[in-house]
Design an enzyme around this catalytic site. Structure first.
Site, PDB file in Angstrom:
ATOM      1  N   ALA A   1      -1.300 -20.298  18.984  1.00 44.64           N
ATOM      2  CA  ALA A   1      -0.651 -21.583  18.758  1.00 44.64           C
ATOM      3  C   ALA A   1      -1.159 -22.575  19.790  1.00 44.64           C
ATOM      4  CB  ALA A   1       0.867 -21.440  18.861  1.00 44.64           C
TER       5      ALA A   1
ATOM      6  N   CYS B   1      -4.399  12.020  -7.827  1.00 44.87           N
ATOM      7  CA  CYS B   1      -3.881  11.204  -8.930  1.00 44.87           C
ATOM      8  C   CYS B   1      -4.758  11.339 -10.178  1.00 44.87           C
ATOM      9  CB  CYS B   1      -3.785   9.745  -8.506  1.00 44.87           C
ATOM     10  SG  CYS B   1      -2.520   9.466  -7.245  1.00 44.87           S
TER      11      CYS B   1
ATOM     12  N   GLU C   1       0.031   5.708  -9.105  1.00 46.04           N
ATOM     13  CA  GLU C   1      -0.092   6.302 -10.433  1.00 46.04           C
ATOM     14  C   GLU C   1       1.088   7.222 -10.743  1.00 46.04           C
ATOM     15  OE1 GLU C   1      -4.354   6.011  -8.732  1.00 46.04           O
ATOM     16  OE2 GLU C   1      -2.297   6.238  -8.011  1.00 46.04           O
TER      17      GLU C   1
ATOM     18  N   THR D   1      -1.038 -12.838  29.598  1.00 43.28           N
ATOM     19  CA  THR D   1       0.018 -13.066  28.601  1.00 43.28           C
ATOM     20  C   THR D   1       1.181 -12.115  28.824  1.00 43.28           C
ATOM     21  OG1 THR D   1      -1.543 -13.897  26.968  1.00 43.28           O
ATOM     22  CG2 THR D   1       0.548 -13.059  26.138  1.00 43.28           C
TER      23      THR D   1
ATOM     24  N   CYS E   1      -7.341   8.780  -6.520  1.00 41.36           N
ATOM     25  CA  CYS E   1      -7.882   9.776  -5.589  1.00 41.36           C
ATOM     26  C   CYS E   1      -8.170  11.082  -6.329  1.00 41.36           C
ATOM     27  CB  CYS E   1      -6.920  10.009  -4.437  1.00 41.36           C
ATOM     28  SG  CYS E   1      -5.290  10.630  -4.924  1.00 41.36           S
TER      29      CYS E   1
ATOM     30  N   HIS F   1       1.905   8.259  -4.770  1.00 38.38           N
ATOM     31  CA  HIS F   1       0.975   7.157  -4.979  1.00 38.38           C
ATOM     32  C   HIS F   1       1.398   6.325  -6.195  1.00 38.38           C
ATOM     33  CE1 HIS F   1      -2.601   9.029  -2.559  1.00 38.38           C
ATOM     34  NE2 HIS F   1      -1.497   8.918  -1.852  1.00 38.38           N
TER      35      HIS F   1
END
Length: 346
Positions: A161, A91, A55, A203, A82, A53
């Protein structure tokens, strides 16, 4: 606390945190800096899901000659440290073990495994904690993370678009080039930032899209194809197995072994889909259409951002772009002739 002084270092935390975009989900993006008498002696950010993480990387970056300054320094971190064991140790424990006596936090982590527990652990150990520094900015950078945990659904970005006259495609459904190469590259960057990308049957058939981010770097999103009656031909790209692909269908028939089927009741599709995606830890999705699918999300109020690219072309009569209701234009970006409008729900 000197607010200007502290805002400067929290802004640096946010700059660092943003460098983890597209790499750390479903974890939040976090940046941290360690400051001694106005000088940054260490900084870090959460680089990759499952790895150290912010830290940890911050403390590990401190040069040998500055190690003795760590207990005399203030740590700035954009999100509450955390306090639980996940893929890495807590941490908050690291901060305490390194003797850091003051921590400035951007915003509290509302994830149930943290939710104030990190702050509580720090304060019980005698650490002075200040919260709410650039809180709105710190929440915004992790809007996907907070939406996922607070609303129990993915963060939803709509994108399409259109030509100057609001037409998305020709009447026969044949794809038409609307946006320029710069906008196309930006769209692929957007894809790299989300965990999933969703399109509908029309699509998938008419455009035969790859739905990857080949014009950018980073992970491809998981392909999500709404195809109730399994009409998309197996010869199309979404069946090629190059990217994890989930077909949302009314039955499980037609799977080729390279894809997965999510069987849902189409009478109430979107709420079920949101529940399923939440259970699968899919924190965000980019909805690329077509117009029918986009309108369903808009009508249900299921969107958090919309990004509309208006190209320089004027298309003949055809498929009209959706109309955003209860929307506020936040900003507009010109891009080599194209115009990109960004909206939030109003």
């Amino acid at each position: 606390m000197n607010s200007t002084f502290n805002e400067f270092f929290m802004h640096r935390c946010l700059q660092l945190a943003a460098m983890g975009a597209g790499q750390v989900a479903p974890n939040p993006m976090v940046g941290a800096v360690l400051v001694h008498q106005g000088r940054i002696i260490g900084e870090g950010y959460h680089r990759q899901y499952g790895q150290a993480h912010a830290e940890v990387n911050c403390v590990n970056s401190v040069a040998e000659e500055d190690q003795s300054l760590i207990p005399l320094s203030t740590m700035y971190v954009s999100l509450e440290p955390c306090a639980h064991h996940g893929k890495t140790p807590p941490c908050a424990d690291l901060i305490v073990s390194r003797g850091i006596k003051q921590v400035v936090i951007g915003c509290i982590d509302t994830f149930s495994a943290v939710a104030g527990k990190g702050i509580e652990k720090l304060e019980k150990a005698g650490v002075t904690v200040h919260t709410g520094m650039l809180e709105a900015e710190c929440r915004y950078i992790n809007r996907r993370f907070f939406t996922f945990h607070e609303k129990k659904r993915p963060y939803i970005v709509l994108k399409w678009a259109q030509g100057h006259n609001g037409i998305m495609a020709a009447a026969d459904g044949e794809p038409v080039k609307i946006s320029n190469k710069f906008s196309n590259r930006l769209v692929h960057k957007w894809r790299s930032e989300e965990m999933g990308i969703l399109v509908g049957t029309r699509t998938a058939i008419m455009d035969n899209p790859r739905l990857n981010n080949r014009l950018w770097t980073g992970k491809d999103p998981v392909r999500l194809v709404i195809d109730r009656d399994r009409k998309v031909p197996h010869s199309h790209h979404v069946w090629d197995g190059s990217i994890p692909t989930i077909f949302i269908a009314a039955s499980s028939a037609g799977t080729n072994g390279l894809t997965e089927t999510m069987q849902l009741d189409f009478k109430d599709l979107l709420p079920q889909l949101m529940t399923q995606l939440h259970q699968r830890q899919m924190q965000s999705i980019l909805v690329e259409g077509g117009p029918y699918v986009l309108r369903q999300f808009i009508a249900a109020g299921l969107w958090d951002e919309a990004r509309v690219i208006t190209g320089t072309v004027t298309l003949p009569a055809g498929l009209s772009a959706p109309f955003l209701t209860h929307a506020a234009l936040t900003h507009t970006m010109p891009l080599n002739g194209d115009r990109i409008d960004f909206y939030n729900p109003a």
